[in-house]
Design a protein around this motif. Structure first.
Motif, PDB file in Angstrom:
ATOM      1  N   GLU A   1      38.491  92.451  58.170  1.00 29.67           N
ATOM      2  CA  GLU A   1      39.459  93.488  57.799  1.00 29.67           C
ATOM      3  C   GLU A   1      40.621  93.616  58.790  1.00 29.67           C
ATOM      4  OE1 GLU A   1      36.655  94.001  59.246  1.00 29.67           O
ATOM      5  OE2 GLU A   1      37.110  95.358  60.887  1.00 29.67           O
ATOM      6  N   ILE A   2      40.517  92.939  59.934  1.00 28.70           N
ATOM      7  CA  ILE A   2      41.622  93.073  60.883  1.00 28.70           C
ATOM      8  C   ILE A   2      42.325  91.729  61.122  1.00 28.70           C
ATOM      9  CG2 ILE A   2      40.877  95.211  62.003  1.00 28.70           C
ATOM     10  CD1 ILE A   2      39.504  93.632  64.162  1.00 28.70           C
TER      11      ILE A   2
ATOM     12  N   LEU B   1      28.832  93.184  57.346  1.00 30.98           N
ATOM     13  CA  LEU B   1      27.418  93.465  57.204  1.00 30.98           C
ATOM     14  C   LEU B   1      27.309  94.616  56.206  1.00 30.98           C
ATOM     15  CD1 LEU B   1      25.123  92.135  58.643  1.00 30.98           C
ATOM     16  CD2 LEU B   1      25.177  93.978  60.326  1.00 30.98           C
TER      17      LEU B   1
ATOM     18  N   TRP C   1      48.345  99.343  67.730  1.00 38.01           N
ATOM     19  CA  TRP C   1      47.922  97.945  67.585  1.00 38.01           C
ATOM     20  C   TRP C   1      48.583  97.026  68.614  1.00 38.01           C
ATOM     21  CZ3 TRP C   1      43.917  95.456  65.682  1.00 38.01           C
ATOM     22  CH2 TRP C   1      43.114  96.093  64.742  1.00 38.01           C
TER      23      TRP C   1
ATOM     24  N   LYS D   1      29.925  97.994  52.629  1.00 38.73           N
ATOM     25  CA  LYS D   1      30.163  97.741  54.049  1.00 38.73           C
ATOM     26  C   LYS D   1      29.593  98.892  54.862  1.00 38.73           C
ATOM     27  CE  LYS D   1      33.506  97.105  57.642  1.00 38.73           C
ATOM     28  NZ  LYS D   1      34.581  97.823  58.267  1.00 38.73           N
TER      29      LYS D   1
ATOM     30  N   HIS E   1      27.331 101.001  65.659  1.00 37.68           N
ATOM     31  CA  HIS E   1      26.231 100.731  64.720  1.00 37.68           C
ATOM     32  C   HIS E   1      26.025  99.215  64.654  1.00 37.68           C
ATOM     33  CE1 HIS E   1      29.246  99.588  61.731  1.00 37.68           C
ATOM     34  NE2 HIS E   1      29.826 100.772  61.850  1.00 37.68           N
TER      35      HIS E   1
ATOM     36  N   GLY F   1      32.411  87.914  58.088  1.00 37.39           N
ATOM     37  CA  GLY F   1      32.342  88.847  56.957  1.00 37.39           C
ATOM     38  C   GLY F   1      31.738  90.170  57.386  1.00 37.39           C
TER      39      GLY F   1
ATOM     40  N   GLY G   1      26.944  97.014  62.659  1.00 35.92           N
ATOM     41  CA  GLY G   1      28.139  96.230  62.318  1.00 35.92           C
ATOM     42  C   GLY G   1      28.857  95.803  63.590  1.00 35.92           C
ATOM     43  N   HIS G   2      29.019  96.740  64.510  1.00 38.29           N
ATOM     44  CA  HIS G   2      29.657  96.391  65.789  1.00 38.29           C
ATOM     45  C   HIS G   2      28.762  95.427  66.576  1.00 38.29           C
ATOM     46  CE1 HIS G   2      31.091 100.631  64.977  1.00 38.29           C
ATOM     47  NE2 HIS G   2      32.226  99.962  64.996  1.00 38.29           N
TER      48      HIS G   2
ATOM     49  N   LEU H   1      45.922  95.116  70.905  1.00 38.23           N
ATOM     50  CA  LEU H   1      45.874  93.646  70.931  1.00 38.23           C
ATOM     51  C   LEU H   1      46.152  93.105  72.333  1.00 38.23           C
ATOM     52  CD1 LEU H   1      47.729  93.135  67.548  1.00 38.23           C
ATOM     53  CD2 LEU H   1      45.449  92.215  68.050  1.00 38.23           C
TER      54      LEU H   1
ATOM     55  N   ASP I   1      38.884 100.598  72.147  1.00 38.10           N
ATOM     56  CA  ASP I   1      40.261 100.877  71.731  1.00 38.10           C
ATOM     57  C   ASP I   1      40.377 102.398  71.670  1.00 38.10           C
ATOM     58  OD1 ASP I   1      42.708 100.951  70.475  1.00 38.10           O
ATOM     59  OD2 ASP I   1      42.111  99.720  68.748  1.00 38.10           O
TER      60      ASP I   1
ATOM     61  N   ILE J   1      36.668  88.324  65.205  1.00 34.34           N
ATOM     62  CA  ILE J   1      36.997  89.613  64.562  1.00 34.34           C
ATOM     63  C   ILE J   1      36.266  89.729  63.224  1.00 34.34           C
ATOM     64  CG2 ILE J   1      39.301  89.794  65.597  1.00 34.34           C
ATOM     65  CD1 ILE J   1      40.447  88.740  62.928  1.00 34.34           C
TER      66      ILE J   1
ATOM     67  N   HIS K   1      45.581  90.419  63.777  1.00 34.43           N
ATOM     68  CA  HIS K   1      45.334  89.346  64.752  1.00 34.43           C
ATOM     69  C   HIS K   1      46.084  88.054  64.436  1.00 34.43           C
ATOM     70  CE1 HIS K   1      42.114  91.952  66.149  1.00 34.43           C
ATOM     71  NE2 HIS K   1      42.085  91.207  67.238  1.00 34.43           N
TER      72      HIS K   1
ATOM     73  N   PRO L   1      36.605  92.176  69.113  1.00 35.00           N
ATOM     74  CA  PRO L   1      37.622  93.214  68.954  1.00 35.00           C
ATOM     75  C   PRO L   1      37.263  94.350  69.916  1.00 35.00           C
ATOM     76  CG  PRO L   1      36.540  92.731  66.842  1.00 35.00           C
ATOM     77  CD  PRO L   1      35.756  92.034  67.901  1.00 35.00           C
ATOM     78  N   ILE L   2      38.223  95.135  70.310  1.00 31.69           N
ATOM     79  CA  ILE L   2      37.835  96.324  71.076  1.00 31.69           C
ATOM     80  C   ILE L   2      37.602  97.433  70.054  1.00 31.69           C
ATOM     81  CG2 ILE L   2      38.741  95.734  73.338  1.00 31.69           C
ATOM     82  CD1 ILE L   2      41.301  97.261  72.588  1.00 31.69           C
TER      83      ILE L   2
HETATM   84  N1  MSP Z   1      40.059  98.943  67.230  1.00 30.12           N
HETATM   85  C1  MSP Z   1      40.184  98.022  66.183  1.00 30.12           C
HETATM   86  C2  MSP Z   1      40.202  96.595  66.713  1.00 30.12           C
HETATM   87  C3  MSP Z   1      41.239  96.331  67.738  1.00 30.12           C
HETATM   88  S1  MSP Z   1      41.120  94.721  68.366  1.00 30.12           S
HETATM   89  C4  MSP Z   1      42.484  94.511  69.268  1.00 30.12           C
HETATM   90  C5  MSP Z   1      39.036  98.180  65.203  1.00 30.12           C
HETATM   91  N2  MSP Z   1      37.942  98.773  65.687  1.00 30.12           N
HETATM   92  S2  MSP Z   1      36.591  99.065  64.866  1.00 30.12           S
HETATM   93  O1  MSP Z   1      35.788  99.925  65.680  1.00 30.12           O
HETATM   94  O2  MSP Z   1      36.895  99.517  63.565  1.00 30.12           O
HETATM   95  O3  MSP Z   1      35.831  97.719  64.859  1.00 30.12           O
HETATM   96  C6  MSP Z   1      36.079  96.790  63.903  1.00 30.12           C
HETATM   97  C7  MSP Z   1      35.215  95.572  64.158  1.00 30.12           C
HETATM   98  O4  MSP Z   1      33.841  95.938  64.302  1.00 30.12           O
HETATM   99  C8  MSP Z   1      35.245  94.650  62.982  1.00 30.12           C
HETATM  100  O5  MSP Z   1      36.397  93.834  62.989  1.00 30.12           O
HETATM  101  C9  MSP Z   1      33.963  93.898  63.185  1.00 30.12           C
HETATM  102  O6  MSP Z   1      34.121  92.987  64.223  1.00 30.12           O
HETATM  103  C10 MSP Z   1      33.020  95.006  63.636  1.00 30.12           C
HETATM  104  N3  MSP Z   1      32.406  95.699  62.509  1.00 30.12           N
HETATM  105  C11 MSP Z   1      32.406  97.036  62.261  1.00 30.12           C
HETATM  106  N4  MSP Z   1      31.685  97.277  61.133  1.00 30.12           N
HETATM  107  C12 MSP Z   1      31.214  96.127  60.652  1.00 30.12           C
HETATM  108  C13 MSP Z   1      30.420  95.764  59.556  1.00 30.12           C
HETATM  109  N5  MSP Z   1      29.916  96.649  58.722  1.00 30.12           N
HETATM  110  N6  MSP Z   1      30.167  94.459  59.374  1.00 30.12           N
HETATM  111  C14 MSP Z   1      30.646  93.497  60.218  1.00 30.12           C
HETATM  112  N7  MSP Z   1      31.396  93.811  61.257  1.00 30.12           N
HETATM  113  C15 MSP Z   1      31.696  95.094  61.514  1.00 30.12           C
HETATM  114  O7  MSP Z   1      39.166  97.736  64.090  1.00 30.12           O
END
Ligand code: MSP
Length: 672
Positions: free
Chosen positions: A262-263, A292, A224, A298, A19, A290, A21-22, A228, A50, A259, A267, A10-11
């Motif tokens: 949650e998203i 982390l 979005w 979360k 952090h 899932g 999670g990302h 996307l 994004d 992804i 998608h 995901p961006i």
């Molecule tokens: N910008 C949107 C995505 C657009 S894609 C076209 C977005 N960004 S986000 O910064 O919130 O990143 C979400 C993504 O980061 C999650 O879908 C996941 O891949 C990752 N994660 C962020 N926190 C996370 C956790 N605590 N655990 C697992 N993945 C996590 O949504």
């Protein structure tokens, strides 16, 4: 046969720093991409940021900077972290780049020209945190996704005829079962679509931070649809250049969008519908993993339960984090992160199992064989069933690793590789090469050669398999095996017996130094300091519902010039005052925290400070301290902390030493 493989993360939103999670998503994609490259596939791995939308616009306003400043800074942090983590992305797209803007406008035009966009007006609820229209909600009601209060939006919009795609989407999900994985997510999406789809607003007039609608720049395109589209714009969609168009034709459709769960809706419902409407092919697969979890919920900025990847990689290195996340979390399900489990895994699987196998095998070859060359294994009399058994297990492991990995079961794939490590370690112990080496006769020399060849060949196979998961340490082991650059090795025909005798080993060095208990403390301390010393910009994602913890400020630092300096105005935003400690006590269950009540002249503030290891509570009562008084409150161990005590951080462990004054200063005096 090699083929092209296009994978995306995901961006990430740029309202907050990255952090783990990302890092989790990015590491998983990196590992997948590396294995594909090793298989000889023409692999393209895309990540990015994004950067548009109301959430970012607001975050910047709250931090007192322009959206562009905010996005430049945080996008730089994401990219900088991925570089530090040796993430092998091929491209990094930012949605504020001109190439993206062109492509998004082209996407909008195509959908409009195909008759799927009409003008209307939206009056309803919107969740800024999720950038989601919540059609069914009434004013003030919470977002069904995150629980935060929704806001009423009433404006003229362009609408996308999402309702026209209900049947087509359902056909897609049933006809292409791998389109959404795992199956639980697919079932959820199908239920959602079956319950009926409403048309979707895809433009905003009340915000400015976005890409203008072609021919109607009063509107900006819904974030979005903008976000996307990155998966297409990054590889050339919308570009007038012939070579970009060819690139798009070559790589699109994506083979895998990875992804977080949650998203999924964006998608798996909106994205294929947009693409169908634009007349473009659909991605082959969307894989939702899932969450982390840390401290049972979360990991997220607003809950304040974040761990930074930097903390782990500073102390244990990149591969420790990668191995832990891929081995410990069952991919697709939620998984917990803890420093204890991390260090335990590191020590048992890396330092002990693989580290020992590598170091004893290579050290013994270097010691017992002339020139440190891989010896020739006997096929004759000195060969035993145990040698053949290892060869067999290795062949089986190559196959089982591939099938688990191809099914995204990283944990089981690694488990399989580590059972080979276990088997070889056991084989070494049972065959006692050190004892065989004591004897000079020809039979013993041949036996020794066979044992060490067997161990080294198994090590080579495990190293090749584990490379996508732990690329840095396996690259070192590979070099020590005398095999050169592992990234150039092709997995396609990995099989037993390819290690050439006479291969000259490289310099043998330990790869995974053991971590002692202090590693955990160091990481905990680093985290505490990172959070306690976080700059003052506010958390941007609004209040959380009552059942979760209160928001915590972990956003961007004040705007810095390229040389890292801040303006006097930025400094002036931090209000520091002299306070006097009235009450000090330990926080139950937290070794490092003290609860203080501090008189700041105008009021008594409760502050939770990570100084318990350096100061006894009773020594603090009556003491004058410096307090940052305009920080947003945050909760630590359930206690609200209203300010931050200023302290120097001293020594390797960063022990706190409280700031104070030689002269007497009145309580409440401001520091400037
Ligand atoms: N910008 C949107 C995505 C657009 S894609 C076209 C977005 N960004 S986000 O910064 O919130 O990143 C979400 C993504 O980061 C999650 O879908 C996941 O891949 C990752 N994660 C962020 N926190 C996370 C956790 N605590 N655990 C697992 N993945 C996590 O949504």
């Amino acid at each position: 046969m090699s083929s092209k493989f296009y994978i995306t993360t995901p961006i990430y939103y740029v309202n907050a720093r990255p952090h783990i999670g990302h890092a989790y998503t990015t590491i998983a994609c990196d590992a997948i991409a590396r294995r594909h490259r090793m298989l000889g596939d023409d692999t393209l791995f895309l990540t990015g940021t994004d950067e548009h939308g109301q959430k970012i616009e607001r975050s910047a306003a709250d931090a007192g900077i322009t959206p562009q400043q905010l996005t430049d800074r945080i996008a730089g942090e994401f990219r900088g972290l991925w570089d530090r983590m040796n993430i092998s992305y091929d491209d990094f797209i930012r949605t504020t780049e001109p190439r993206h803007k062109l492509g998004v406008q082209e996407m909008f035009r195509r959908i409009r020209d195909n008759g799927y966009i009409y003008k209307g007006s939206y009056s309803g609820q919107y969740c800024v945190f999720d950038e989601l229209y919540v059609d069914a909600a009434t004013p003030g009601s919470p977002c069904p996704e995150c629980g935060r209060p929704t806001e009423t939006v009433s404006e003229e919009n362009y609408f996308f005829k999402l309702s026209a795609f209900e049947d087509k989407l359902l056909k897609l999900y049933t006809g292409q079962p791998n389109f959404i994985r795992p199956e639980t997510r697919r079932n959820e999406v199908m239920a959602f679509v079956r319950s009926g789809l409403r048309d979707l607003s895809i433009s905003r007039t009340s915000i400015k931070w976005g890409i203008p609608v072609p021919d109607d720049p009063r509107h900006v395109i819904y974030v979005w649809l903008d976000a996307l589209s990155n998966y297409c714009t990054a590889i050339g969609f919308g570009s007038p250049e012939e070579k970009d168009q060819q690139n798009f034709a070559h790589y699109w459709p994506a083979d895998l969008h990875m992804i977080g769960k949650e998203i999924v809706r964006f998608h798996c419902v909106y994205w294929p519908a947009f693409l169908m409407a634009a007349g473009l092919p659909l991605p082959k697969s969307i894989l939702a993993h899932g969450w982390l979890l840390f401290e049972e919920s979360k990991m997220s900025k607003s809950r304040g339960n974040i761990v930074r990847a930097e903390t782990v990689i500073d102390v244990l290195g990149n591969d420790a984090l990668r191995y832990f996340l891929l081995r410990e979390v069952v991919f697709g399900q939620d998984g917990s992160f803890s420093f204890d489990a991390l260090v335990q895994r590191y020590n048992s699987d890396l330092a002990n199992d693989l580290g020992n196998l590598a170091s004893r095998t290579l050290t013994m070859i270097a010691r017992y064989f002339r020139g440190g060359e891989v010896p020739y294994p006997s096929s004759g009399g000195s060969r035993t069933a145990a040698d053949d058994a290892i060869a067999r297990v290795a062949e089986e492991t190559i196959a089982s690793f591939a099938s688990f990995w191809d099914d995204f079961q990283f944990s089981r794939a690694l488990e399989a590789a580590w059972s080979l490590v276990g088997a070889v370690n056991k084989y070494i112990v049972e065959n006692e090469p050190w004892a065989v080496a004591e004897k000079e006769d020809e039979g013993s020399r041949s036996r020794l050669a066979t044992i060490l060849y067997t161990a080294a060949e198994a090590l080579r196979i495990v190293t090749a398999l584990a490379y996508p998961a732990i690329p840095e340490s396996t690259a070192r082991i590979w070099e020590q095996l005398g095999l050169g650059a592992i990234s150039e090795f092709r997995l396609t025909d990995l099989k037993w017996g390819q290690l050439q005798h006479g291969t000259k080993l490289g310099k043998v060095e330990p790869v995974f130094p053991r971590a002692d208990k202090s590693a955990i403390e160091r990481m905990q301390q680093m985290e505490q300091q990172r959070t306690l010393a976080v700059p003052t910009a506010p958390a941007q994602d609004g209040p959380l519902p009552a059942q979760t913890a209160s928001p915590m400020p972990t956003v961007a630092a004040p705007a810095a010039t390229p040389d890292g300096r801040i303006s006097i105005d930025d400094f002036a935003k931090v209000e520091m005052r002299v306070g006097q400690v009235k009450v000090a006590e330990k926080v139950k269950g937290a070794d490092k925290l003290l609860r203080l009540e501090v008189d700041v002249g105008t009021e008594i503030r409760q502050v939770v400070a990570g100084i318990a290891e350096a100061y006894a509570p009773e020594s603090l009562v009556g003491r004058k301290v410096v307090l940052v008084v305009n920080l947003q409150p945050r909760k630590l161990r359930g206690l609200e902390s209203n300010g931050m005590i200023v302290a120097a951080s001293v020594g390797d462990k960063g022990s706190p030493v409280l700031a104070g004054f030689l002269e007497d200063v009145p309580v409440g005096a401001r520091l400037k």
